[in-house]
Write an enzyme that holds these catalytic residues in place. Sequence first.
Site, PDB file in Angstrom:
ATOM      1  N   SER A  51       1.004  -1.146   0.149  1.00 36.82           N
ATOM      2  CA  SER A  51      -0.090   0.078  -0.253  1.00 36.82           C
ATOM      3  C   SER A  51       0.957   1.241   0.138  1.00 36.82           C
ATOM      4  O   SER A  51       0.459   2.417  -0.523  1.00 36.82           O
ATOM      5  CB  SER A  51      -0.942  -0.102   1.167  1.00 36.82           C
ATOM      6  OG  SER A  51      -1.607  -1.027   1.355  1.00 36.82           O
ATOM      7  N   HIS A  84      -2.077  -3.341  -6.583  1.00 31.84           N
ATOM      8  CA  HIS A  84      -2.870  -3.112  -5.316  1.00 31.84           C
ATOM      9  C   HIS A  84      -4.238  -3.425  -5.274  1.00 31.84           C
ATOM     10  O   HIS A  84      -4.993  -2.572  -5.709  1.00 31.84           O
ATOM     11  CB  HIS A  84      -2.354  -1.515  -4.880  1.00 31.84           C
ATOM     12  CG  HIS A  84      -2.931  -1.197  -3.593  1.00 31.84           C
ATOM     13  ND1 HIS A  84      -3.931  -0.056  -3.405  1.00 31.84           N
ATOM     14  CD2 HIS A  84      -2.510  -1.559  -2.293  1.00 31.84           C
ATOM     15  CE1 HIS A  84      -4.115  -0.148  -1.959  1.00 31.84           C
ATOM     16  NE2 HIS A  84      -3.277  -0.978  -1.487  1.00 31.84           N
ATOM     17  N   GLU A 124      -5.105  -1.181  -8.617  1.00 28.58           N
ATOM     18  CA  GLU A 124      -4.284  -0.016  -9.192  1.00 28.58           C
ATOM     19  C   GLU A 124      -2.774  -0.842  -9.315  1.00 28.58           C
ATOM     20  O   GLU A 124      -2.221  -1.599  -8.468  1.00 28.58           O
ATOM     21  CB  GLU A 124      -3.936   0.964  -7.698  1.00 28.58           C
ATOM     22  CG  GLU A 124      -5.083   1.721  -7.398  1.00 28.58           C
ATOM     23  CD  GLU A 124      -4.965   2.426  -6.525  1.00 28.58           C
ATOM     24  OE1 GLU A 124      -4.763   3.644  -6.264  1.00 28.58           O
ATOM     25  OE2 GLU A 124      -4.939   1.640  -5.143  1.00 28.58           O
ATOM     26  N   ASN A 130      -5.033   5.732  -1.548  1.00 26.47           N
ATOM     27  CA  ASN A 130      -4.298   5.765  -0.302  1.00 26.47           C
ATOM     28  C   ASN A 130      -3.909   7.361  -0.418  1.00 26.47           C
ATOM     29  O   ASN A 130      -3.998   8.063   0.895  1.00 26.47           O
ATOM     30  CB  ASN A 130      -3.482   4.999   0.239  1.00 26.47           C
ATOM     31  CG  ASN A 130      -4.139   3.475   0.709  1.00 26.47           C
ATOM     32  OD1 ASN A 130      -5.184   3.747   1.445  1.00 26.47           O
ATOM     33  ND2 ASN A 130      -3.904   2.667   0.294  1.00 26.47           N
TER      34      ASN A 130
HETATM   35  N1  LIG Z   1      -5.332  -4.478   4.855  1.00 33.52           N
HETATM   36  C1  LIG Z   1      -5.486  -3.764   3.842  1.00 33.52           C
HETATM   37  O1  LIG Z   1      -6.483  -2.917   3.849  1.00 33.52           O
HETATM   38  C2  LIG Z   1      -4.572  -3.747   2.781  1.00 33.52           C
HETATM   39  C3  LIG Z   1      -5.146  -2.948   1.676  1.00 33.52           C
HETATM   40  C4  LIG Z   1      -4.436  -3.376   0.330  1.00 33.52           C
HETATM   41  C5  LIG Z   1      -3.115  -3.468   0.523  1.00 33.52           C
HETATM   42  N2  LIG Z   1      -2.635  -4.238   1.649  1.00 33.52           N
HETATM   43  C6  LIG Z   1      -1.072  -4.696   1.789  1.00 33.52           C
HETATM   44  O2  LIG Z   1      -1.265  -6.019   1.872  1.00 33.52           O
HETATM   45  C7  LIG Z   1      -0.207  -6.501   2.451  1.00 33.52           C
HETATM   46  C8  LIG Z   1      -0.674  -7.577   3.630  1.00 33.52           C
HETATM   47  O3  LIG Z   1      -1.445  -6.802   4.422  1.00 33.52           O
HETATM   48  P1  LIG Z   1      -2.533  -7.545   5.353  1.00 33.52           P
HETATM   49  O4  LIG Z   1      -3.457  -6.741   5.657  1.00 33.52           O
HETATM   50  O5  LIG Z   1      -3.173  -8.699   4.564  1.00 33.52           O
HETATM   51  O6  LIG Z   1      -1.573  -8.137   6.405  1.00 33.52           O
HETATM   52  P2  LIG Z   1      -1.879  -9.428   7.463  1.00 33.52           P
HETATM   53  O7  LIG Z   1      -1.117  -8.905   8.722  1.00 33.52           O
HETATM   54  O8  LIG Z   1      -3.311  -9.561   7.625  1.00 33.52           O
HETATM   55  O9  LIG Z   1      -1.303 -10.617   6.610  1.00 33.52           O
HETATM   56  C9  LIG Z   1      -0.045 -10.783   6.377  1.00 33.52           C
HETATM   57  C10 LIG Z   1       0.281 -12.361   6.402  1.00 33.52           C
HETATM   58  O10 LIG Z   1       1.694 -12.214   5.811  1.00 33.52           O
HETATM   59  C11 LIG Z   1       2.195 -13.426   6.251  1.00 33.52           C
HETATM   60  N3  LIG Z   1       3.998 -13.149   6.216  1.00 33.52           N
HETATM   61  C12 LIG Z   1       4.645 -12.294   6.789  1.00 33.52           C
HETATM   62  N4  LIG Z   1       5.878 -12.378   6.401  1.00 33.52           N
HETATM   63  C13 LIG Z   1       5.924 -13.402   5.667  1.00 33.52           C
HETATM   64  C14 LIG Z   1       7.109 -14.062   4.674  1.00 33.52           C
HETATM   65  N5  LIG Z   1       7.976 -13.546   4.798  1.00 33.52           N
HETATM   66  N6  LIG Z   1       6.577 -15.088   3.898  1.00 33.52           N
HETATM   67  C15 LIG Z   1       5.129 -15.467   3.728  1.00 33.52           C
HETATM   68  N7  LIG Z   1       4.102 -14.939   4.545  1.00 33.52           N
HETATM   69  C16 LIG Z   1       4.632 -13.952   5.332  1.00 33.52           C
HETATM   70  C17 LIG Z   1       2.038 -13.332   7.890  1.00 33.52           C
HETATM   71  O11 LIG Z   1       2.071 -14.306   8.504  1.00 33.52           O
HETATM   72  C18 LIG Z   1       0.307 -13.136   7.544  1.00 33.52           C
HETATM   73  O12 LIG Z   1      -0.425 -14.223   7.246  1.00 33.52           O
HETATM   74  C19 LIG Z   1       0.698  -5.483   3.137  1.00 33.52           C
HETATM   75  O13 LIG Z   1       1.570  -4.997   2.087  1.00 33.52           O
HETATM   76  C20 LIG Z   1      -0.232  -4.298   2.984  1.00 33.52           C
HETATM   77  O14 LIG Z   1       0.026  -3.144   2.901  1.00 33.52           O
HETATM   78  C21 LIG Z   1      -3.397  -4.071   2.863  1.00 33.52           C
END
Ligand SMILES: NC(=O)c1ccc[n+]([C@@H]2O[C@H](COP(=O)([O-])OP(=O)(O)OC[C@H]3O[C@@H](n4cnc5c(N)ncnc54)[C@H](O)[C@@H]3O)[C@@H](O)[C@H]2O)c1
Lengths: 291, 220
Positions: A120, A141, A153, A191
């Site tokens: 993000s 994204h 995106e 964002n």
């Molecule tokens: N939550 C949102 O609204 C949103 C929206 C768009 C993008 N994002 C992006 O998506 C990504 C994930 O966000 P999220 O909210 O799903 O986080 P989250 O914490 O729910 O999930 C992250 C997952 O990644 C796993 N993980 C961590 N390090 C790892 C590795 N090295 N290899 C494999 N798995 C690993 C963790 O165990 C966890 O299950 C981030 O980059 C975030 O910026 C989030």
Amino acid sequence: MTEIKTVAVAGAGTMGAGIAIVAARAGFDTIVFDVSDDNLEQSRVQTEKFFARSVERGKLDPQDVDQILARFTRTSDLKDLASADIVIEAVFEELSVKQDLFGRLNDICSASTIFASNTSTISITEIAAGSGRDPQVVGMHFCLPAQLMKLVEMSPGMNTDPAMFTKAWEFCEALGQIPVKTQDSPGFILNYFLVPYNNDVIRLIEAGVAAPADIDAAIKTGMGYKMGPCELLDLIGLDTQVLLCDAFYRVTHDPRATVPPLLRRMVAAGRLGRKSGRGFFEYEGGAMFGA
Amino acid sequence: MQFNLLNYGNSRSFPEPHPLLDSATPFDASQRDIAVLVGENAGSQLDQVVGERRAILVELYTECLGVWTGESRAEEGSNVLGFARFRVGDDDPSDLVELVRQPGTSPEAIAAATQLFESAGFTVAVCMDQAGRIIDRLMRPYFNEVLTRLDQGLATASDMDLTLKLGLGYPEGPIGLLERSGLHHHYDVTQALFEVYGTPAFAPARRAAVAKQRKDFEDN
Ligand SMILES: NC(=O)c1ccc[n+]([C@@H]2O[C@H](COP(=O)([O-])OP(=O)(O)OC[C@H]3O[C@@H](n4cnc5c(N)ncnc54)[C@H](O)[C@@H]3O)[C@@H](O)[C@H]2O)c1
């Protein structure tokens, strides 16, 4: 048209689980990878619940769901991603974690595999810099919840090969999603505008200009938006808003991106939004209460 | 609900006849009903109706209510409230009434005003007497950013509008909205806000300034 057949999703958290649902639903063999077996298992349960609800609502036939679920494999062994034509990473929002992941995958995956990041706030160019294959790294994204939101995106990094970007774009369309192209700049489109705007909302409340219910009523009725900003902040999570602000301010130094003191106080007080039952509004069993 | 109506020129909130206004009773200085002053000169005529009314409602434009009531020590406030139906540029007014109060405004007056507008089908949002009230204060910096980033090539206008529509459930993207409703109006609103707040976020974006200059050029 896309040549991609096998999709790997790295990180089975909130976003990864949703993205994997999108991929399998669109007919791709889908490998879900996470370092945590618990999170893999949790995402499996969530996925099955999601499709069970799709059947209940008459959106899918039970046979379709069986086929979709059969397309999933889950693993905590990175080597199992060798057959992926594209890897979409949705791991923690940390540059080093993402770079390290892509760096290791570079040795495992085929030379033609595309690496996509769901980041993000981090620069696609910076993530690509650690990957050993920066011409093949793109930003993809998705929006929360990915299984319901069509928008993606897409951004090329500075060294992304335009042909690779086109391949990723076609893949995105084959997912049934709607891609838009943006520059590789902090927060892309959504964002970039939303984070400071949400802070302005919090500052308006902090300054005693209007109550959350009045702000939401104004924006919904006046602008015709489906959701008011306070309701949206409660959904995003106020702790997440703090993380977004911190990530943004580090790169943009935009004063509107600084964390409003009220936001910090609310997080300290455990008012995180929907997930803690209370943010700008109160929630009980999913329903919203009072002002 | 009973209320007296006083018309003082063209109204931005009620450019067309409206059932609410049609239901007004003739002005009677001795009455205690709510008085509603509409029109571009409403504020300056406030002293025509001061008195023991349930509420006195003055249509506002970009100015603060304090201009018409006076202010002191953040203790100002009475039975006088400001109001405006929110409206973007040349678009029709929305069903939202921003109801403007001061620190000492009587709760009874706020309740009476809210009831009057709600009974006519409006949604009421109460806010303090600050420049931009709720919507302009929140939306204008965001519109400015959109216009600036469009200049910087963040994405095409269509992709930016599509992103904000799909991503946030907006009925229309900001660029489409501003250009359709008159981008020069965005200049006027932000210029007024910028004079009050002085922060870059409110400074009119280049595209709005150009639209304004072009409008002046076309009108002369
Ligand atoms: N939550 C949102 O609204 C949103 C929206 C768009 C993008 N994002 C992006 O998506 C990504 C994930 O966000 P999220 O909210 O799903 O986080 P989250 O914490 O729910 O999930 C992250 C997952 O990644 C796993 N993980 C961590 N390090 C790892 C590795 N090295 N290899 C494999 N798995 C690993 C963790 O165990 C966890 O299950 C981030 O980059 C975030 O910026 C989030």
